[in-house]
Design a protein around this motif. Sequence first.
Motif, PDB file in Angstrom:
ATOM      1  N   GLN A  56     -20.541 -45.894 -38.445  1.00  0.00           N
ATOM      2  CA  GLN A  56     -19.358 -45.944 -39.308  1.00  0.00           C
ATOM      3  C   GLN A  56     -19.268 -47.317 -39.960  1.00  0.00           C
ATOM      4  N   GLN A 115     -16.572 -49.530 -42.405  1.00  0.00           N
ATOM      5  CA  GLN A 115     -15.188 -49.569 -42.892  1.00  0.00           C
ATOM      6  C   GLN A 115     -15.020 -50.795 -43.776  1.00  0.00           C
ATOM      7  N   CYS A 137     -16.743 -55.566 -44.285  1.00  0.00           N
ATOM      8  CA  CYS A 137     -17.221 -54.242 -43.893  1.00  0.00           C
ATOM      9  C   CYS A 137     -17.498 -54.275 -42.398  1.00  0.00           C
ATOM     10  N   ALA A 184     -18.745 -52.661 -39.032  1.00  0.00           N
ATOM     11  CA  ALA A 184     -19.749 -51.655 -38.688  1.00  0.00           C
ATOM     12  C   ALA A 184     -19.654 -51.283 -37.215  1.00  0.00           C
ATOM     13  N   SER A 185     -19.918 -50.023 -36.924  1.00  0.00           N
ATOM     14  CA  SER A 185     -19.975 -49.556 -35.542  1.00  0.00           C
ATOM     15  C   SER A 185     -21.023 -48.460 -35.427  1.00  0.00           C
ATOM     16  N   GLY A 186     -21.492 -48.242 -34.205  1.00  0.00           N
ATOM     17  CA  GLY A 186     -22.443 -47.164 -33.978  1.00  0.00           C
ATOM     18  C   GLY A 186     -23.882 -47.520 -34.231  1.00  0.00           C
ATOM     19  N   TYR A 194     -26.053 -44.725 -44.951  1.00  0.00           N
ATOM     20  CA  TYR A 194     -24.661 -44.650 -44.516  1.00  0.00           C
ATOM     21  C   TYR A 194     -23.829 -45.515 -45.454  1.00  0.00           C
ATOM     22  N   GLY A 230     -19.814 -47.026 -46.521  1.00  0.00           N
ATOM     23  CA  GLY A 230     -18.398 -47.211 -46.285  1.00  0.00           C
ATOM     24  C   GLY A 230     -17.608 -46.405 -47.303  1.00  0.00           C
ATOM     25  N   GLN A 231     -16.287 -46.401 -47.150  1.00  0.00           N
ATOM     26  CA  GLN A 231     -15.457 -45.547 -47.981  1.00  0.00           C
ATOM     27  C   GLN A 231     -15.181 -46.154 -49.349  1.00  0.00           C
TER      28      GLN A 231
END
Length: 113
Positions: free
Chosen positions: A2, A4, A21, A23-25, A102, A104-105
């Motif tokens: 993810q 964000q 931004c 980041a995770s995962g 991947y 971000g939004q």
Amino acid sequence: VQLQASGGGLVQAGGSLRLSCAASGLNFRLYTMKWYRQAPGNERESVATITGDSSTDYADSVKGRFTISRDNVRRTLYLHMNNLKPEDTAVYYCNTKLSRDYWGQGTLVTVSS
């Protein structure tokens, strides 16, 4: 994975903003991270890249004005934007690629003249 993104807003020409931004995962420190932007009616374009060992690259249009950086402890990517111009107005996206891209939004940056 993810991503964000945050930090966008309205700023006058010549002003500054810092995008973040989170980041995770993923094992953040290992991966190349990128910022892209997309202005209305335009294709998404790469703005800045930072590798896992913090080598950087920039689009010609932002060289000398934007700085990409990363904090591997906080797992956060940054884009420091100085001397902003109206043509920098766009939605900004953070990106990384593992088996696939991947994103971000997106965070909107508006630069008024």
